[in-house]
Design a protein around this motif. Structure first.
Motif, mmCIF file in Angstrom:
data_model
loop_
_atom_site.group_PDB
_atom_site.id
_atom_site.type_symbol
_atom_site.label_atom_id
_atom_site.label_comp_id
_atom_site.label_asym_id
_atom_site.label_seq_id
_atom_site.Cartn_x
_atom_site.Cartn_y
_atom_site.Cartn_z
ATOM 1 N N PRO A 99 3.160 4.337 -1.066
ATOM 2 C CA PRO A 99 3.298 4.683 -2.410
ATOM 3 C C PRO A 99 4.717 4.827 -2.977
ATOM 4 O O PRO A 99 5.542 4.960 -2.210
ATOM 5 C CB PRO A 99 2.991 6.305 -2.024
ATOM 6 N N GLY A 100 4.876 4.360 -4.026
ATOM 7 C CA GLY A 100 6.367 4.201 -4.714
ATOM 8 C C GLY A 100 6.797 2.589 -4.625
ATOM 9 O O GLY A 100 7.709 2.400 -5.349
ATOM 10 N N TYR A 159 11.117 -0.652 -4.914
ATOM 11 C CA TYR A 159 10.473 0.715 -4.816
ATOM 12 C C TYR A 159 10.906 1.430 -6.065
ATOM 13 O O TYR A 159 11.994 1.323 -6.604
ATOM 14 C CB TYR A 159 10.370 1.422 -3.714
ATOM 15 N N GLN A 160 10.175 2.787 -6.508
ATOM 16 C CA GLN A 160 10.687 3.599 -7.440
ATOM 17 C C GLN A 160 11.684 4.258 -7.348
ATOM 18 O O GLN A 160 12.314 4.716 -6.210
ATOM 19 C CB GLN A 160 9.528 4.597 -7.751
ATOM 20 N N ALA A 210 12.591 7.352 -4.778
ATOM 21 C CA ALA A 210 11.894 7.234 -3.511
ATOM 22 C C ALA A 210 12.625 6.542 -2.116
ATOM 23 O O ALA A 210 13.683 6.018 -2.518
ATOM 24 C CB ALA A 210 10.468 6.297 -3.440
ATOM 25 N N GLN A 214 7.044 -1.135 -5.705
ATOM 26 C CA GLN A 214 6.514 -1.762 -6.874
ATOM 27 C C GLN A 214 6.101 -3.201 -6.883
ATOM 28 O O GLN A 214 5.508 -3.557 -7.294
ATOM 29 C CB GLN A 214 7.580 -1.212 -8.132
ATOM 30 N N LYS A 243 0.837 -1.271 -0.035
ATOM 31 C CA LYS A 243 0.007 -0.050 -0.060
ATOM 32 C C LYS A 243 0.916 1.285 0.058
ATOM 33 O O LYS A 243 0.346 2.377 -0.182
ATOM 34 C CB LYS A 243 -0.886 0.093 1.141
ATOM 35 N N ASP A 247 8.044 4.604 5.958
ATOM 36 C CA ASP A 247 6.895 4.065 5.743
ATOM 37 C C ASP A 247 6.750 2.642 5.847
ATOM 38 O O ASP A 247 5.871 2.050 6.411
ATOM 39 C CB ASP A 247 6.417 4.238 4.079
#
Length: 310
Positions: free
Chosen positions: A246-247, A263-264, A267, A249, A244, A272
């Protein structure tokens, strides 16, 4: 503050430095990292004017080293790997001698006193240099480099041969220098550079293979954005909650309590992920960037550069 453009140094058929370019900003502590024989010392010797380049330019605070050597050298304090000490002199006599040799125009006694306090030599001024430990000899070398308050300090392998306590002390000194000087610090030890510097340049076989801020070193060297997470808790809940964020993948379970989180680029999902583990009541046992250590990536990069040259 420092601009190096297309710098090349050849010794016959051997190319020690191969067309490198980089800049160093005012007040920055730059780590110059590479294996032995990579071209670090050659580059530093060219920047200080100790040797000339085959081609390319070095500009320090607006002065070019070949066209304005005297003016440029006055802006640089240099500590070579083996400090140039006269061991039969006392610490203070040596610094007074170097003060005169460099033609420093500051008040002599006050300036030397200030530098000796800075490098913690103020209680050792009357001691012969030959009776000092290697760590304190290194401090004397630092002191001579600081005479005249040059805006640029260049340090070539300053912690070689020191014990762990001395290394920590030298690291603190280098960090403190970065508050008033632009510093280039060379080493072949990755942990040394990453613990001390704002930015890191990695050189291998005379070429730059990486240039990154110290806190971004892993993602730049590895070319990927990945966390390896070890956590106790329900795997379904852990994976679901991390997905969940953000960022993020992809999340994969790679062991009984280990997960790979991709992750992107750009980021930073560590905070998180921590919050997600709190929400599902999972305990984080370990969280690190990627599967490879920085040392493993560094070795892979330098070996690839070496293989490409051959």
């Amino acid at each position: 503050m420092i601009e190096v453009k297309n710098l090349t140094k050849r010794y016959g058929e051997i190319t020690a430095v191969d067309g490198i370019s980089f800049t160093v900003d005012t007040g920055e502590v730059l780590g110059f990292l590479g294996p032995n024989g990579a071209g670090k010392s050659t580059t530093m010797n060219i920047i200080t004017g100790y040797i000339s380049s085959t081609s390319g330019t070095v500009t320090v605070d607006g002065s070019e080293i070949l066209s304005e050597p005297k003016k440029t050298k006055q802006k640089i304090g240099y500590l070579p790997e083996i400090p140039p000490l006269y061991t039969d002199m006392t610490v203070r006599k040596y610094l007074e001698f170097m003060f005169d040799l460099k033609r420093v125009k500051l008040p002599k006694k006050e300036h030397i006193d200030e530098i000796m306090r800075l490098v913690s030599l103020d209680k050792h001024g009357k001691r012969l240099i030959k009776n000092l430990s290697k760590g304190f000899r290194q401090r004397v070398g630092f002191a001579q480099a600081l005479l005249g308050n040059p805006p640029v300090i260049i340090l070539d392998e300053p912690t070689v041969g020191l014990d762990p306590k001395q290394i920590i002390e030298i690291r603190k000194l280098i960090k403190s220098l970065g508050k008033k000087h632009t510093v280039i610090f060379s080493s072949h030890v990755l942990s040394e550079i990453s613990a001390t510097c704002d930015r890191v340049i990695i050189i291998s076989d005379g070429k730059i293979v990486a240039d990154a801020k110290a806190d971004e070193l892993y993602s730049v060297l590895s070319g990927e954005q990945k966390l390896t997470l070890t956590a106790e808790g329900g795997s379904t809940e852990i994976i679901s909650e991390i997905q969940k964020i953000p960022g993020v993948q992809q999340v994969k379970k790679t062991g009984a309590e280990t997960y790979s989180v991709e992750y992107q680029k750009g980021a930073d999902v560590r905070r998180d992920v921590f919050s997600a583990m709190v929400r599902v009541g999972a305990s984080i046992l370990e969280m690190k960037s990627g599967d490879e250590s920085l040392e493993e990536i560094y070795l892979r990069l330098t070996e690839q550069a070496k293989g490409g040259k051959e």
